[in-house]
Write a protein that holds these residues in place. Structure first.
Motif, mmCIF file in Angstrom:
data_model
loop_
_atom_site.group_PDB
_atom_site.id
_atom_site.type_symbol
_atom_site.label_atom_id
_atom_site.label_comp_id
_atom_site.label_asym_id
_atom_site.label_seq_id
_atom_site.Cartn_x
_atom_site.Cartn_y
_atom_site.Cartn_z
ATOM 1 N N SER A 117 12.905 -6.251 6.496
ATOM 2 C CA SER A 117 13.344 -5.242 5.522
ATOM 3 C C SER A 117 12.794 -3.853 5.802
ATOM 4 C CB SER A 117 13.040 -5.682 4.091
ATOM 5 O OG SER A 117 11.806 -6.324 3.993
ATOM 6 N N HIS A 118 11.505 -3.713 6.114
ATOM 7 C CA HIS A 118 11.034 -2.365 6.470
ATOM 8 C C HIS A 118 10.405 -2.391 7.860
ATOM 9 C CE1 HIS A 118 6.766 -3.057 5.449
ATOM 10 N NE2 HIS A 118 6.490 -1.782 5.684
ATOM 11 N N ASP A 119 10.310 -1.233 8.460
ATOM 12 C CA ASP A 119 10.006 -1.114 9.887
ATOM 13 C C ASP A 119 8.489 -1.237 10.119
ATOM 14 O OD1 ASP A 119 10.309 -0.674 12.564
ATOM 15 O OD2 ASP A 119 10.875 1.432 12.389
ATOM 16 N N ALA A 141 0.818 -1.225 0.000
ATOM 17 C CA ALA A 141 0.000 0.000 0.000
ATOM 18 C C ALA A 141 0.849 1.271 0.000
ATOM 19 C CB ALA A 141 -0.941 0.007 1.203
ATOM 20 N N HIS A 142 2.103 1.179 0.504
ATOM 21 C CA HIS A 142 2.943 2.385 0.559
ATOM 22 C C HIS A 142 3.177 2.960 -0.828
ATOM 23 C CE1 HIS A 142 4.030 1.786 4.773
ATOM 24 N NE2 HIS A 142 4.399 0.560 4.516
ATOM 25 N N VAL A 143 3.348 2.093 -1.798
ATOM 26 C CA VAL A 143 3.738 2.551 -3.136
ATOM 27 C C VAL A 143 2.648 2.284 -4.181
ATOM 28 C CG1 VAL A 143 6.211 2.335 -2.690
ATOM 29 C CG2 VAL A 143 4.961 0.368 -3.588
ATOM 30 N N PRO A 197 2.438 3.713 10.676
ATOM 31 C CA PRO A 197 1.046 3.374 10.331
ATOM 32 C C PRO A 197 0.636 1.929 10.628
ATOM 33 C CG PRO A 197 2.395 3.351 8.346
ATOM 34 C CD PRO A 197 3.300 3.801 9.476
ATOM 35 N N HIS A 198 1.583 1.038 10.973
ATOM 36 C CA HIS A 198 1.291 -0.406 10.997
ATOM 37 C C HIS A 198 0.600 -0.856 12.289
ATOM 38 C CE1 HIS A 198 4.828 0.361 8.412
ATOM 39 N NE2 HIS A 198 4.259 -0.503 7.596
ATOM 40 N N ALA A 199 -0.443 -0.106 12.682
ATOM 41 C CA ALA A 199 -1.067 -0.320 13.994
ATOM 42 C C ALA A 199 -1.705 -1.699 14.141
ATOM 43 C CB ALA A 199 -2.113 0.772 14.236
ATOM 44 N N SER A 211 3.570 -8.528 6.649
ATOM 45 C CA SER A 211 3.608 -7.245 7.334
ATOM 46 C C SER A 211 2.407 -6.376 6.989
ATOM 47 C CB SER A 211 4.906 -6.519 6.981
ATOM 48 O OG SER A 211 5.071 -6.458 5.570
ATOM 49 N N ASP A 212 2.239 -6.039 5.723
ATOM 50 C CA ASP A 212 1.271 -5.016 5.315
ATOM 51 C C ASP A 212 0.138 -5.564 4.459
ATOM 52 O OD1 ASP A 212 3.439 -3.649 6.350
ATOM 53 O OD2 ASP A 212 3.367 -2.040 4.876
ATOM 54 N N ALA A 213 0.143 -6.876 4.230
ATOM 55 C CA ALA A 213 -0.892 -7.453 3.369
ATOM 56 C C ALA A 213 -1.068 -8.923 3.709
ATOM 57 C CB ALA A 213 -0.498 -7.327 1.898
HETATM 58 ZN ZN ZN Z 1 4.663 -0.960 5.722
#
Ligand code: ZN
Length: 322
Positions: A217-219, A64-66, A151-153, A292-294
């Motif tokens: 890799s990402h925080d 979603a970041h990009v 944002p990763h609440a 992580s994000d998905a």
């Molecule tokens: Zn992220």
């Protein structure tokens, strides 16, 4: 197209039986809602059940970041009655998309009421040492629109409970006739989340404390780390938009060697090459893949939020326990 619709409406008004008529109940009672990304989409499905029709913009394994919305996404947003977003700077593209779509949808920020976490420095054990470096990192990201908020609440199950309560309230406001259903669905799901939270805590507790330090890799795991007591170190910041600098990577390689950090993990949304390179240079083991994000797709190990959290804990346990 317009003429055809008017004709159809006219025919219905006259009470004519149409051979093509679609079972009306199923179509008319479902509320069209959009969720910005897959994890949020799962929460909305859990609470909305049969009364909502959930469309997700950033799908399985998507970043979603990009994300770059396509015209089809504007159509989805235009057709929605509610658009659920994470907020906290996660969807940098959402405002423009909403505006472009001309939607009348209610925009609901699902993290409302969550205490946002600032970037790493204050909650990482041993942060004193890393303090100067973190300042450098902040400089690199200065002027970045994400500011210092993470944002990763959703990575803390306690926060997931807040997402669910916000979604329940928004659905009840939009569809009061379904209030009892939404409340019941949210209650049942909240009970599952409570059990999940206990399971995550137990899983992490079984890992020796000194081994609860890993590289990703990402925080994306700051809320997880703060809630459950695992330290995550990442060469990339809280967004995947900017690449890790050579300096950040070199610092992490030194840190892994000096502090004997046991494992590095890949993420489902990120290019695995950076962590693989770090693993090769440090001899740290590759612990597997964290979500992580998905979510994963339906065939993967993390097609729901609950499975995602279980999968992540299982990956951490198997890589760190011995
Ligand atoms: Zn992220």
């Amino acid at each position: 197209m317009l003429t055809r619709r008017l004709t159809l409406a006219g025919a219905l008004a006259l009470g004519l039986a149409l051979p093509l008529a679609i079972p009306a109940a199923a179509q008319e009672t479902r509320i069209p809602v959009v969720a910005s990304f897959s994890i949020l989409g799962d929460f909305v499905k859990q609470v909305g059940g049969d009364r909502v029709d959930v469309t997700t913009l950033v799908g399985a394994n998507g970043d979603a970041h990009v994300f770059q919305p396509a015209p089809a996404d504007a159509k989805k947003v235009a057709a929605a009655q509610i658009v659920f977003v994470n907020g906290l700077g996660f969807e940098g593209w959402i405002d423009r998309l909403v505006k472009a779509s001309g939607t009348k949808a209610e925009i609901v920020v699902a993290t409302t009421g969550i205490t946002p976490r600032a970037m790493a420095e204050e909650d990482a054990p041993g942060a004193a040492d890393a303090h100067d470096h973190d300042h450098d990192k902040k400089h690199d990201h200065a002027g970045h629109e994400h500011g210092g908020v993470d944002p990763h609440a959703w990575q803390s199950v306690a926060n997931a409970q807040i997402y669910v309560a916000n979604i329940r309230d928004a659905l009840i406001a939009a569809d009061p006739a379904g209030a009892a259903t939404y409340a019941a669905n949210a209650g049942a799901y909240a009970a599952k989340l409570q059990a999940l939270d206990a399971e995550v805590k137990a899983g992490v507790a079984a890992i020796p404390a000194e081994r609860r330090r890993i590289i990703t890799s990402h925080d994306a795991f700051g809320y997880f780390g703060a809630a459950y007591g695992v330290e995550f170190i990442a060469p990339q910041g809280v967004s995947t938009e900017s690449e890790a600098s050579a300096k950040d990577v070199a610092r992490i390689i030194r840190q892994i060697k000096a502090e004997k950090i046991p494992a590095v993990f890949m993420e489902n949304i990120s290019d695995p090459r950076l962590v693989k390179r770090i693993a090769t240079e440090t001899k740290a083991k590759i612990g597997g893949e964290l979500f992580s994000d998905a979510l994963s797709d339906d065939k993967g190990p993390a097609s729901t939020y609950i499975d995602m959290m279980k999968n992540n804990v299982a990956q951490l346990s198997s890589a760190l326990s011995s």
